[in-house]
Design an enzyme around this catalytic site. Structure first.
Site, PDB file in Angstrom:
ATOM      1  N   GLY A  39      17.787  26.605  49.122  1.00  0.00           N
ATOM      2  CA  GLY A  39      18.372  26.661  47.788  1.00  0.00           C
ATOM      3  C   GLY A  39      17.312  26.480  46.718  1.00  0.00           C
ATOM      4  O   GLY A  39      16.414  25.636  46.841  1.00  0.00           O
ATOM      5  N   LEU A  42      18.828  24.259  40.447  1.00  0.00           N
ATOM      6  CA  LEU A  42      18.131  23.132  39.823  1.00  0.00           C
ATOM      7  C   LEU A  42      17.751  22.069  40.840  1.00  0.00           C
ATOM      8  O   LEU A  42      16.658  21.506  40.787  1.00  0.00           O
ATOM      9  CB  LEU A  42      18.989  22.548  38.714  1.00  0.00           C
ATOM     10  CG  LEU A  42      19.001  23.410  37.454  1.00  0.00           C
ATOM     11  CD1 LEU A  42      19.967  22.869  36.429  1.00  0.00           C
ATOM     12  CD2 LEU A  42      17.600  23.513  36.857  1.00  0.00           C
ATOM     13  N   ARG A 329      37.838  16.836  31.683  1.00  0.00           N
ATOM     14  CA  ARG A 329      38.367  18.128  32.114  1.00  0.00           C
ATOM     15  C   ARG A 329      39.675  18.032  32.881  1.00  0.00           C
ATOM     16  O   ARG A 329      40.564  18.869  32.715  1.00  0.00           O
ATOM     17  CB  ARG A 329      37.325  18.815  32.999  1.00  0.00           C
ATOM     18  CG  ARG A 329      36.114  19.162  32.212  1.00  0.00           C
ATOM     19  CD  ARG A 329      34.978  19.603  33.079  1.00  0.00           C
ATOM     20  NE  ARG A 329      33.859  19.893  32.194  1.00  0.00           N
ATOM     21  CZ  ARG A 329      32.697  20.345  32.595  1.00  0.00           C
ATOM     22  NH1 ARG A 329      32.476  20.546  33.883  1.00  0.00           N
ATOM     23  NH2 ARG A 329      31.743  20.592  31.734  1.00  0.00           N
ATOM     24  N   ARG A 434      34.159  15.195  37.609  1.00  0.00           N
ATOM     25  CA  ARG A 434      32.832  15.164  36.986  1.00  0.00           C
ATOM     26  C   ARG A 434      32.968  15.322  35.478  1.00  0.00           C
ATOM     27  O   ARG A 434      33.681  16.203  35.008  1.00  0.00           O
ATOM     28  CB  ARG A 434      31.972  16.303  37.541  1.00  0.00           C
ATOM     29  CG  ARG A 434      30.635  16.426  36.841  1.00  0.00           C
ATOM     30  CD  ARG A 434      29.768  17.453  37.510  1.00  0.00           C
ATOM     31  NE  ARG A 434      30.165  18.813  37.239  1.00  0.00           N
ATOM     32  CZ  ARG A 434      29.883  19.510  36.143  1.00  0.00           C
ATOM     33  NH1 ARG A 434      29.215  18.937  35.149  1.00  0.00           N
ATOM     34  NH2 ARG A 434      30.269  20.762  36.009  1.00  0.00           N
TER      35      ARG A 434
HETATM   36  C1  LIG Z   1      29.754  28.818  34.464  1.00  0.00           C
HETATM   37  C2  LIG Z   1      29.235  27.428  34.730  1.00  0.00           C
HETATM   38  C3  LIG Z   1      28.674  26.690  33.703  1.00  0.00           C
HETATM   39  C4  LIG Z   1      28.183  25.398  33.950  1.00  0.00           C
HETATM   40  N1  LIG Z   1      27.644  24.691  32.913  1.00  0.00           N
HETATM   41  C5  LIG Z   1      27.197  23.434  33.153  1.00  0.00           C
HETATM   42  C6  LIG Z   1      26.621  22.671  32.098  1.00  0.00           C
HETATM   43  O1  LIG Z   1      26.547  23.100  30.956  1.00  0.00           O
HETATM   44  N2  LIG Z   1      26.167  21.426  32.390  1.00  0.00           N
HETATM   45  C7  LIG Z   1      26.240  20.888  33.645  1.00  0.00           C
HETATM   46  O2  LIG Z   1      25.786  19.766  33.846  1.00  0.00           O
HETATM   47  N3  LIG Z   1      26.749  21.619  34.663  1.00  0.00           N
HETATM   48  C8  LIG Z   1      27.224  22.873  34.454  1.00  0.00           C
HETATM   49  N4  LIG Z   1      27.763  23.586  35.485  1.00  0.00           N
HETATM   50  C9  LIG Z   1      27.618  23.087  36.868  1.00  0.00           C
HETATM   51  C10 LIG Z   1      26.191  23.346  37.342  1.00  0.00           C
HETATM   52  O3  LIG Z   1      25.758  24.596  36.876  1.00  0.00           O
HETATM   53  C11 LIG Z   1      26.047  23.339  38.864  1.00  0.00           C
HETATM   54  O4  LIG Z   1      26.722  22.245  39.416  1.00  0.00           O
HETATM   55  C12 LIG Z   1      24.585  23.260  39.261  1.00  0.00           C
HETATM   56  O5  LIG Z   1      23.836  24.249  38.599  1.00  0.00           O
HETATM   57  C13 LIG Z   1      24.411  23.384  40.768  1.00  0.00           C
HETATM   58  O6  LIG Z   1      23.036  23.382  41.050  1.00  0.00           O
HETATM   59  P1  LIG Z   1      22.517  23.350  42.551  1.00  0.00           P
HETATM   60  O7  LIG Z   1      21.050  23.391  42.486  1.00  0.00           O
HETATM   61  O8  LIG Z   1      23.161  22.230  43.269  1.00  0.00           O
HETATM   62  O9  LIG Z   1      23.100  24.686  43.209  1.00  0.00           O
HETATM   63  P2  LIG Z   1      23.007  26.307  42.800  1.00  0.00           P
HETATM   64  O10 LIG Z   1      22.419  26.444  41.453  1.00  0.00           O
HETATM   65  O11 LIG Z   1      24.362  26.786  43.068  1.00  0.00           O
HETATM   66  O12 LIG Z   1      21.972  26.833  43.804  1.00  0.00           O
HETATM   67  C14 LIG Z   1      22.301  27.092  45.137  1.00  0.00           C
HETATM   68  C15 LIG Z   1      21.100  27.719  45.817  1.00  0.00           C
HETATM   69  O13 LIG Z   1      21.351  27.764  47.214  1.00  0.00           O
HETATM   70  C16 LIG Z   1      21.055  29.049  47.716  1.00  0.00           C
HETATM   71  N5  LIG Z   1      21.920  29.232  48.880  1.00  0.00           N
HETATM   72  C17 LIG Z   1      23.260  29.043  48.977  1.00  0.00           C
HETATM   73  N6  LIG Z   1      23.664  29.253  50.239  1.00  0.00           N
HETATM   74  C18 LIG Z   1      22.562  29.573  50.955  1.00  0.00           C
HETATM   75  C19 LIG Z   1      22.324  29.881  52.309  1.00  0.00           C
HETATM   76  N7  LIG Z   1      23.298  29.878  53.213  1.00  0.00           N
HETATM   77  N8  LIG Z   1      21.065  30.200  52.676  1.00  0.00           N
HETATM   78  C20 LIG Z   1      20.033  30.189  51.771  1.00  0.00           C
HETATM   79  N9  LIG Z   1      20.204  29.868  50.499  1.00  0.00           N
HETATM   80  C21 LIG Z   1      21.451  29.568  50.093  1.00  0.00           C
HETATM   81  C22 LIG Z   1      21.295  29.995  46.578  1.00  0.00           C
HETATM   82  O14 LIG Z   1      20.541  31.170  46.776  1.00  0.00           O
HETATM   83  C23 LIG Z   1      20.785  29.150  45.414  1.00  0.00           C
HETATM   84  O15 LIG Z   1      19.391  29.309  45.336  1.00  0.00           O
HETATM   85  C24 LIG Z   1      28.278  24.855  35.244  1.00  0.00           C
HETATM   86  C25 LIG Z   1      28.859  25.592  36.274  1.00  0.00           C
HETATM   87  C26 LIG Z   1      29.377  26.849  36.012  1.00  0.00           C
HETATM   88  C27 LIG Z   1      30.068  27.565  37.126  1.00  0.00           C
END
Ligand SMILES: Cc1cc2nc3c(=O)[nH]c(=O)nc-3n(C[C@H](O)[C@H](O)[C@H](O)COP(=O)(O)OP(=O)(O)OC[C@H]3O[C@@H](n4cnc5c(N)ncnc54)[C@H](O)[C@@H]3O)c2cc1C
Length: 636
Positions: A39, A42, A329, A434
């Site tokens: 992944g 962030l 929310r 959240r």
């Molecule tokens: C429209 C929207 C707006 C949002 N706005 C906000 C905001 O303003 N403030 C806030 O705090 N939160 C916000 N959120 C929530 C926040 O964006 C997410 O919770 C956060 O970005 C998740 O980050 P992450 O790194 O955990 O996962 P993600 O950003 O979902 O990254 C997942 C990664 O895993 C990889 N991956 C997945 N499955 C596999 C696999 N099987 N094999 C290899 N790679 C894989 C993907 O390629 C990706 O690189 C928002 C969410 C949405 C939907």
């Protein structure tokens, strides 16, 4: 079995003491350790850049062609931090308290306090990377408010905060790629976790371009693969978000915690038909200036500008005078559902409420509103063909975020030694609900500030015998992945993965959605295995396994949702209390608010996989509150 490993000592000192007491890895020894990070959102990108900078050998995987396509790029509204730049009474203590209360007293105190503490470092780190946060006239970083808080602590970059933060983390990670400490593996989907002698020591991935299965060995595995909201088919998540990596790790022994805690966001563009594959969020930040209302009279179909103020019900301001439109929310979503259930919803479907900027435009002027939310207004206009500067937006709740995820201890390690889980993929610090702008904070806290310490403690303090990818557990895992791919291709039925996914999503939304009851949950538990059976008899996956095959990728993910949906529903059925986003109709106060049952349910529910179609085993991690006294949550 579920030892949270929360360190002793006073709350405010736990993290510092823990860091001091933990083992370190000598700089010269770090390059001897290989760490797999799945992944590049962030959580993953921040972990890869931090661990790469420290000198570990990092292998970073994502399903996209570029790490920048991770779903985090879509985050709009902002990121919280207890900087108190506004001088309005914020502090680490207050962010901690708001988060515990916002999560309806279903999260771990020690984790949440640490999150509030490191929130202040995140902003400094991101500014140093060049993230262009909005500034106020004096040059200081600007803040706005998000739900569940009475201070302004949300840092933002217009409506594109996630994009700017991810570009910051991505450039830091690419710096390490250039320096040779991080190796990128894009277009790879993790399809299995490899466990050697009880420790997570590798993964099996499919190269999504060539179809080849690859084995990768390491000393530890970090899953940063995001949430599972897409199980519901329609959600605000990127369509490529999925549960596969977490689910397959679960099938190898990692416990899945609180899967029923799903977040439904109140401000999304309403569903407009069966053609959609995703929904669009209108950021919570809009509730800083937008006022939510419906007509006072049922079935009033007049255009909004013909409904005088006296005939409008600004129901959030009426019901929750202290927090008004900025209630959390879960509260705002349920209120929208209730007014629509009463027949006061607007738009053709009656499943929408207004978010109105007329007063704010009158007070602040169109230019100020455009500066604050311009890109969100443009997005709304492009999708609906209505101009929100002229008419109120129509919004309705939609699946948005998942608080459940793989269970982790204070060190972010799952119950499988060596398997660490970061960001939205873990069961998280957000409890049952959240608060806005805290997911970006948590993902970056995990990656930049927690895992560099806790992973070192694990690597430095654990015997890790040499493994290589030719060993039997890798062979077995690869064979099982291959067998599943063959099985998907050989069904040769008539329904596409998308059609089956849509049916599952509707089933979940109708029965395990915003409001849940015993009968509906049992109905879902009855129907999910039937749909799963149909999937394995009637699935159609055209194409070959040995090149780009989107249907094959998608089918594998839908197969996992169909297994996962059962544990999500079972979790919702067993938790007969209401808390946060999990609203059980049987457990509400006389005025329709969620009623918790702390006597029976003050625990994290972590499920152990026992086989597809076999009930999972429930493990409980009791939640203890030393510093905040759980009380009925009130935003009135
Ligand atoms: C429209 C929207 C707006 C949002 N706005 C906000 C905001 O303003 N403030 C806030 O705090 N939160 C916000 N959120 C929530 C926040 O964006 C997410 O919770 C956060 O970005 C998740 O980050 P992450 O790194 O955990 O996962 P993600 O950003 O979902 O990254 C997942 C990664 O895993 C990889 N991956 C997945 N499955 C596999 C696999 N099987 N094999 C290899 N790679 C894989 C993907 O390629 C990706 O690189 C928002 C969410 C949405 C939907």
């Amino acid at each position: 079995m579920l030892d949270s490993r929360v360190p002793g000592g006073p709350l405010a000192e736990k993290w510092d003491r823990h860091k001091f007491d933990s083992k370190l890895v000598n700089p010269a020894n770090r390059r001897k350790f290989t760490v797999i990070i799945v992944g590049t959102g962030l959580a993953g990108a921040s972990a890869a850049s931090s661990l790469g900078e420290l000198g570990y050998h990092v292998k970073s995987f994502c399903i996209h062609d570029s790490p920048r396509r991770a779903h985090s790029i879509a985050a709009q509204g902002g990121i919280n931090a207890a900087k108190n730049y506004q001088n309005d009474g914020d502090s680490v203590q207050r962010l901690f308290y708001d988060t515990i209360k916002g999560g309806d007293y279903r999260s771990r105190e020690a984790n949440v306090f640490r999150l509030a503490q490191v929130s202040v470092n995140i902003i400094d780190q991101c500014v140093a990377q060049g993230v262009p946060f909005a500034r106020e006239y004096g040059g200081l970083l600007d803040n706005r408010s998000f739900g569940g808080a009475q201070v302004s602590r949300t840092f933002y970059a217009r409506g594109q905060t996630g994009q700017q933060l991810l570009l910051g983390a991505y450039q830091s990670m690419m710096r390490q790629v250039e320096r040779g400490s991080v190796t990128m593996f894009p277009n790879r989907e993790m399809l299995d976790l490899v466990i050697v002698n009880g420790q997570a020591r590798g993964i099996i991935v499919r190269n999504l371009i060539t179809g080849a299965l690859e084995r990768h060995a390491a000393h530890a595995v970090l899953l940063c693969t995001g949430g599972y909201g897409t199980a519901y088919y329609l959600s605000t998540n990127a369509v490529n978000s999925n549960v596969t990596a977490a689910w397959r790790a679960h099938k190898r022994g990692a416990f899945f915690a609180n899967p029923c805690y799903t977040q439904i966001h109140p401000t999304c563009i309403p569903v407009s038909g069966t053609h959609q594959s995703k929904l669009t969020l209108m950021s919570e930040s809009l509730r800083n200036d937008g006022r939510v209302w419906v007509p006072k009279t049922q079935g009033d179909k007049r255009p909004p500008n013909q409904i005088p103020d006296s005939e409008r019900d600004y129901y959030l301001e009426r019901k929750y005078p202290s927090f008004g439109n900025l209630v959390p929310r879960d509260v705002a979503s349920r209120s929208a559902k209730f007014v629509c259930d009463e027949g006061r919803g607007v738009g053709d479907s009656g499943l929408a409420v207004y978010l109105d900027f007329a007063d704010a435009i009158k007070r602040l002027g169109r230019d100020v509103i455009r500066m604050r939310y311009g890109n969100l207004f443009d997005m709304y206009r492009k999708i609906t063909d209505e101009d929100p500067y002229q008419v109120p937006m129509r919004i309705f709740p939609a699946i948005h975020y998942t608080m459940g995820g793989l269970w982790v201890d204070y060190n972010l390690m799952s119950n499988v030694p060596g398997l660490h889980v970061l960001g939205e993929a873990n069961f998280s610090d957000h409890g049952a609900n959240r608060l806005g702008a805290s997911a970006l904070m948590q993902g970056l806290a995990d990656g930049y500030f927690v895992i560099p310490y806790t992973l070192a403690a694990y690597l430095g303090g654990t015997p890790l015998p040499a493994v290589d990818a030719d060993m039997e557990p890798f062979t077995e895992a690869q064979a099982s992945v291959q067998a599943r791919i063959d099985k998907l291709l050989n069904v040769k039925g008539h329904e596409t993965p998308r059609q089956l996914h849509r049916r599952l999503g509707q089933l979940l939304w109708d029965n395990v959605g915003m409001s849940r009851n015993d009968a509906d949950l049992r109905k879902a538990l009855d129907e999910i295995p039937r749909l799963r059976d149909e999937f394995w008899h009637n699935l159609s996956v055209p194409g070959e396994p040995n090149n780009v095959n989107k249907n094959l990728e998608y089918a594998g993910r839908v197969a996992d949702y169909l297994e996962f949906a059962e544990v999500l529903t079972l979790d919702a059925l067993h938790r007969t209390e209401s808390c946060g986003g999990h609203f059980r109709e049987e457990s509400q106060t006389p005025d329709g608010e969620a009623r918790r049952d702390d006597q029976r349910f003050s625990y994290v529910g972590a499920w152990e996989f026992k086989g597809v179609g076999t009930p999972p085993a429930l493990h409980k991690e009791p939640l203890e509150f030393e510093y905040v006294h759980p009380s009925q949550r009130s935003y009135k």
